[in-house]
Design a protein around this motif. Structure first.
Motif, mmCIF file in Angstrom:
data_model
loop_
_atom_site.group_PDB
_atom_site.id
_atom_site.type_symbol
_atom_site.label_atom_id
_atom_site.label_comp_id
_atom_site.label_asym_id
_atom_site.label_seq_id
_atom_site.Cartn_x
_atom_site.Cartn_y
_atom_site.Cartn_z
ATOM 1 N N UNK A 235 41.612 -7.083 27.072
ATOM 2 C CA UNK A 235 41.665 -7.898 25.852
ATOM 3 C C UNK A 235 40.267 -8.109 25.267
ATOM 4 N N UNK A 236 39.373 -7.202 25.603
ATOM 5 C CA UNK A 236 38.021 -7.370 25.100
ATOM 6 C C UNK A 236 37.257 -6.068 25.076
ATOM 7 N N UNK A 237 35.926 -6.215 25.072
ATOM 8 C CA UNK A 237 35.065 -5.040 24.975
ATOM 9 C C UNK A 237 33.872 -5.190 25.913
ATOM 10 N N UNK A 238 33.194 -4.070 26.148
ATOM 11 C CA UNK A 238 31.910 -4.083 26.836
ATOM 12 C C UNK A 238 30.851 -3.874 25.771
ATOM 13 N N UNK A 239 29.995 -4.884 25.596
ATOM 14 C CA UNK A 239 28.945 -4.826 24.584
ATOM 15 C C UNK A 239 27.615 -5.155 25.240
ATOM 16 N N UNK A 240 26.564 -4.598 24.700
ATOM 17 C CA UNK A 240 25.287 -4.835 25.346
ATOM 18 C C UNK A 240 24.097 -4.549 24.469
ATOM 19 N N UNK A 241 22.912 -4.664 25.083
ATOM 20 C CA UNK A 241 21.624 -4.462 24.422
ATOM 21 C C UNK A 241 20.844 -3.444 25.236
ATOM 22 N N UNK A 242 20.266 -2.485 24.541
ATOM 23 C CA UNK A 242 19.460 -1.447 25.188
ATOM 24 C C UNK A 242 17.978 -1.812 25.024
ATOM 25 N N UNK A 243 17.255 -1.842 26.153
ATOM 26 C CA UNK A 243 15.837 -2.178 26.144
ATOM 27 C C UNK A 243 15.005 -0.957 26.496
ATOM 28 N N UNK A 244 13.939 -0.757 25.734
ATOM 29 C CA UNK A 244 13.006 0.308 26.084
ATOM 30 C C UNK A 244 12.235 -0.097 27.335
ATOM 31 N N UNK A 245 11.493 0.833 27.890
ATOM 32 C CA UNK A 245 10.739 0.542 29.110
ATOM 33 C C UNK A 245 9.769 -0.616 28.902
ATOM 34 N N UNK A 246 9.122 -0.672 27.724
ATOM 35 C CA UNK A 246 8.142 -1.751 27.485
ATOM 36 C C UNK A 246 8.809 -3.111 27.319
ATOM 37 N N UNK A 247 10.085 -3.125 26.943
ATOM 38 C CA UNK A 247 10.791 -4.393 26.757
ATOM 39 C C UNK A 247 11.616 -4.805 27.974
#
Length: 591
Positions: free
Chosen positions: A326-338
């Motif tokens: 009943x939902x989703x997988x959502x996220x944030x991608x971080x670069x190596x420096x972040x």
């Protein structure tokens, strides 16, 4: 009006141009320093500070003796000669740092008790607790920071006025004592002495009155409006507040936007910032999808991504498969420096959990493989599907949007604050448009206005009003800045039938509609032009431009978070006789 019967100059305006002049000053003793036979006083007035020098070489003995007894905040008048200081004052912002006044005459105008809170502070010294400062607000307001903030507030107000006047807007005051017409928060009610058992309300906004002004043919209106809402408070909320309110006839939202942009650009210039161009527009759905909030901070990237299709329900942990039904997988991608450390991950996990998430999944790219708890829980299908470079990191939350959006928003906001020095721009404005017209009340499940009930539905969605109201978009728009909502507006309903339909969807009977809003419905039937407007939260704008952390730092006499005025002790109990005068009596608490 610097020159008065008590002074010839402002203390803080004296410069080397005044050297050799005889001056009379009046103000407060900011600080006293005794150096044996010599006494130095810092005199403060509305213009700033100047050093007074009391020395036996030029100061009479009785004046020197009096100077040595003066306490902080005593009000005095002095006369003397302006001379160059042997060593300039250390404060580079102090206009009078290069001069001092050799005192020959000193008169006490008003003695002061020992200040319960200090006005003068040493560099780095902490302020007293805020509640104590609010209790002695008249002293707190003497601080340089608050004096600056309230001057800035004044300048911002005058700029808003002049900008709107130049565009042909007419300033009109609307009533403070008005009819109770709830707009989403509780009204402050005022009992009538003349009409027993009847009440006025303090306005939550001038909303209905400014619409009536458009129906009356005034075309363009504005007001620096005082508004009142009886609601729970936060650092950026007050029970009474100020908004820059405007309305115009024969307009669509594209006509309103340039006016608001002009006002904001002018206000930002007052605070010393560069001119600002037109603002980008994002739909409400796009803002929620990309940033998890309808108040996105656009100074940096770190946008949300949807990774649901990359997860196999047979390959991931059972609890994740269940949450994704009943939902989703959502996220944030971080670069190596972040990328964040384990300790920072713990902080971010707690932030996500506080917003209702079960936790925060994470994984980091090491060589050619993803590692971390998220890599194991999401399974090999996900790991294989996710491209990435060495050192890259993924942070994710699973579940319905009502969970993932706020959780990832607070994570993104924390990450943005962590990398503030790397923001691509300093001032990021945007319009958020096409909001839902209704939202569901979490307690009852009933439709309630996403904003106020006078907002026009999108023309394409009017057919859905009665059969699928949750599908309707509103002609509502917000302006946001660096993650803060600065104000809201909308195109208004001008058809009485549509307005009655909206009221009906909110559960109001025809009789209740007439009792509460009959005067508005009557006006709409008298030929209402298309109209719309906007309201900018002026206190919040002043707070942001002053660099303050709380609205209370840009309001002269604010309330606490408990809605109390500590200096004047309000609210306060009334006697039985005072209550009876307005036909009220208190019930015993046992009832």
């Amino acid at each position: 009006m610097t020159e008065t019967a008590f002074r010839t100059h402002g203390a803080g305006v004296l410069t080397e141009d005044h050297v050799g002049q005889q001056v009379t000053l009046a103000g407060w003793v900011h600080r006293r320093r005794d150096l044996g036979a010599i006494v130095f006083l810092d005199l403060r007035d509305y213009e700033g500070l100047v050093q007074l020098s009391c020395d036996p070489e030029w100061t009479p003995p009785e004046v020197l003796t009096l100077a040595s007894t003066l306490g902080a905040e005593t009000v005095v008048q002095v006369k003397g000669e302006v001379v160059r200081r042997p060593e300039p004052g250390r404060d580079q912002k102090m206009r009078s740092r290069n001069v001092e006044v050799h005192v020959v005459s000193l008169r006490v105008l008003s003695l002061a008790l020992t200040p319960p809170v200090p006005v003068s502070r040493k560099e780095g010294e902490e302020l007293p607790a805020e509640e104590r400062r609010l209790r002695y607000r008249v002293l707190d307001l003497r601080r340089t920071e608050l004096q600056h903030n309230l001057r800035l507030r004044h300048e911002l107000l005058q700029m808003a006025r002049s900008t709107l006047c130049a565009r042909g807007f007419l300033e009109i005051e609307t009533p403070i004592l008005t009819k109770p017409t709830p707009e989403g928060a509780r009204d402050y009610l005022v009992p009538s002495r003349v009409h027993a058992g009847e009440f006025y309300a303090l306005p939550q906004s001038p909303q209905i009155y400014k619409q009536l002004l458009m129906v009356a043919g005034f075309d363009r209106y504005f007001q620096i409006a005082r508004c009142f809402r009886d609601e729970d408070l936060r650092a950026d909320r007050q029970p009474e507040f100020t908004q820059i309110d405007l309305e115009a006839s024969f307009v669509g939202r594209e006509d309103v936007f340039p006016v608001v942009e002009d006002v904001l650009a002018a206000l930002w210039r007052v605070a010393g910032h560069e001119a600002i161009g037109s603002f980008p527009q994002l739909s409400w759905h796009e803002a929620m999808e990309r940033f998890g909030t309808d108040k996105p901070d656009l100074r940096f990237g770190l946008e949300l991504e949807d990774w649901t299709d990359m997860v196999s329900s047979t390959d991931c942990a059972p609890f994740l498969a269940e949450s994704l039904q009943e939902g989703r997988l959502r996220g944030i991608r971080l670069s190596e420096k972040d990328a964040v450390s384990r300790r920072e991950l713990e902080v971010l996990t707690d932030l996500a959990k506080a917003e209702g998430a079960g936790g925060l999944l994470w994984m980091r790219r090491a060589d050619n493989e993803w590692a971390g708890q998220g890599a194991k829980l999401l399974g090999g299908t996900f790991r294989a599907a996710m491209a990435g470079t060495v050192g890259e990191m993924l942070l994710a939350v699973s579940g319905p949007d009502r969970v993932t959006s706020p959780a990832l928003h607070v994570v993104r906001r924390w990450l943005g604050a962590r990398t503030a020095a790397g923001h691509e721009v300093a001032h990021a404005f945007a319009w958020i448009v096409d909001f839902p017209l209704f939202e569901r009340d979490p307690a009852t499940g009933a439709h309630v206005p996403a904003h106020h009930p006078f907002t026009a539905p999108h023309p394409d969605d009017v057919p859905f009003l009665t059969r699928d109201p949750g599908r309707c978009r509103a002609q509502h728009y917000d302006v946001v800045y660096n993650g803060h909502e600065l104000g809201s507006g909308s195109i208004r309903i001008t058809d009485a039938t549509v307005q009655e339909t909206i009221f009906g969807l909110l559960g109001l009977t025809p009789e209740e509609c007439q009792r509460r809003f009959g005067f508005l419905l009557e006006a709409l039937q008298m030929g209402a032009p298309p109209h719309g407007g906007f309201a900018l939260g002026f206190d919040r704008i002043a707070m942001l431009l002053a660099g303050a952390s709380s609205l209370r730092d840009v309001i002269a006499f604010p309330k606490t978070t408990a809605a109390r005025a500590l200096f004047e002790h309000a609210p306060t109990p009334l006697t039985d006789a005072e209550l009876a005068a307005v036909h009220l009596a208190l019930r015993p608490e046992s009832e």
